[in-house]
Design an enzyme around this catalytic site. Structure first.
Site: not given
Length: 443
Positions: A258, A301, A370-371, A400
């Site tokens: 983290g 990590p 489409c958001e 990520y």
């Protein structure tokens, strides 16, 4: 007024969060790993992820130097590919995986299974079977029900080292959705309600399971050392109670990861040197006070190793001005970076490949999906003459992105290109329409 404008220009030109190999080129260009980003976009198309191999390896070495007497386990969930597995193994790190898929990829690439730890709050039978078949070093128990399941899978004549994931009651992390050290969320066993203590007793009652130590992970994107020290003290206290209650001295303590990084110039990042020094000091002091042998420390990590090594490349498709709002639409979006939509992550995109003398304007970089929430970077400074065909580069895009990418709108996940020493090569090819057709067998 002039000072404010200068400040905006300076921020737009700041390379502090880019890979260390980043260099400026004529006419507004940038190179990473000795390769022009504009040339990479032409050669491999966009969207594309660019990964600086030297930056990844350098960050692995920084961790090894900071924690010379500890186990450094790369958190594979941040980004995993066969090349990444090889880099991590060659730099002397272990691996932390969360599924049979991550585990199988690592082992079939040649990573030593004894240097792998498997976690996950809901391990499937396939996850457990793969871990035992391939011989992982540790399985982290996340719930009481897993104890009997793992013991049964090991069998009466088998043996497996395990750890118990403890929730130490420490709140830390960049967003509520990535804080995992407090009660009331899905991970681990609570120190407060006795769930962790009960699980430890049950594991000790299973002869085929060896309790190697304890594990905790308090959250993600943490930039302050103090929460880690609070958690560590509570874990040492629990280890002392285990010794006093069961006569067992645990030899390992995994404090998770983290470790926070800066996504935009000026943002705080965790001081790794301070973390390592203060954790070692706190561990030694706490164990001395409790009369414990100092356990072997481990850290995990992921983002801090691969995040700053990545750059995402996008081509501008449209620029729309609506009142005072400027929307810059690109050829990617939430399918290749869901983090802004999931928990408000902020990025700092930059125009590359041409030099603009236009004033800066405040714009929002949006995706093609489409958001209404398909926003990659809200309220950022870009040249006022930005137009379709321009190339945008987004630093700190290594973690990520691909691992959380989706098949939304069947756009396809981007290519991953590694750069090093002036050359580039594909690590993971672009997902194509043929890939979608081959998986759809319902015809």
């Amino acid at each position: 007024m002039a000072t404010a404008v200068l400040s905006q220009v300076q921020v737009a030109d700041d390379l502090s969060i880019w890979p260390a190999s980043t260099t400026r080129l004529p006419r507004g260009g940038l190179a990473v790993g000795g390769v022009s980003l504009a040339e990479l976009a032409e050669r491999f198309d966009t969207p594309a992820y660019v990964l600086d191999e030297g930056e990844v390896r350098g960050r692995c070495r920084t961790y090894r130097d900071a924690f010379p007497d500890a186990d450094v386990l790369y958190a594979a969930k941040a980004f995993l590919s066969r090349a990444m597995v090889r880099w991590v193994e060659e730099e002397g790190l272990g691996l932390d995986v969360c599924s049979a898929g991550e585990l199988e990829l690592a082992v079939t690439t040649g990573f030593p299974p004894e240097r792998i730890v498997l976690h996950g709050n809901a391990k499937s039978p396939r996850d457990i079977e793969a871990a035992l078949r391939l011989g992982v070093g540790r399985i982290v128990i996340d719930s009481a029900s897993e104890i009997a399941r793992i013991a049964a899978a090991v069998g009466p004549a088998g043996h497996q080292k395990v750890m118990v994931r403890v929730v130490p009651g420490v709140s830390a992390g960049g967003h509520d959705k990535i804080r995992t050290g407090t009660d009331g969320q899905k991970f681990g066993l609570s120190l407060t309600d006795g769930g962790a203590q009960h699980a430890i007793a049950r594991v000790l009652g299973q002869p085929q399971l060896e309790l190697a130590g304890l594990h905790c992970h308090i959250g993600s994107q943490i930039s302050d050392v103090k929460p880690y020290l609070v958690a560590l003290r509570r874990m040492v206290g629990l280890m002392a109670r285990v010794r006093d209650t069961h006569g067992v001295v645990l030899s390992e303590l995994d404090m998770g990861g983290g470790h926070g990084i800066a996504y935009r110039p000026g943002e705080p990042a965790l001081d790794l040197t301070a973390l390592a020094q203060r954790m070692r000091s706190e561990l030694a002091k706490g164990c001395a006070a409790a009369g414990l042998t100092v356990p072997r420390l481990a850290v995990e990590p992921g983002r801090a190793i691969v995040g700053p090594a990545g750059v995402a490349l996008y081509r501008v498709l449209a620029v729309k001005r609506s009142g005072e709002k400027v929307f810059v639409a690109v050829d990617g979006g939430m399918s290749d970076n869901p983090r802004p939509a999931l928990y408000g992550a902020r990025y700092s995109p930059r125009l590359v490949g041409r030099h603009s003398t236009a004033a800066q304007c405040t714009a929002t970089v949006v995706g093609r999906h489409c958001e209404a929430g398909d926003i990659l970077a809200a309220d950022v400074e870009l040249p006022d003459d930005i137009h379709p065909g321009d190339l945008l580069a987004v630093p700190v895009a290594g973690a990520y992105h691909l691992s959380m990418a989706s098949g939304y709108n069947l756009v396809g996940r981007p290519v991953v290109v590694a750069v090093q020493g002036g050359s580039a090569r594909i690590l993971v090819r672009r997902e194509t329409v043929d890939d979608f057709r081959s998986r759809d067998i319902g015809g």
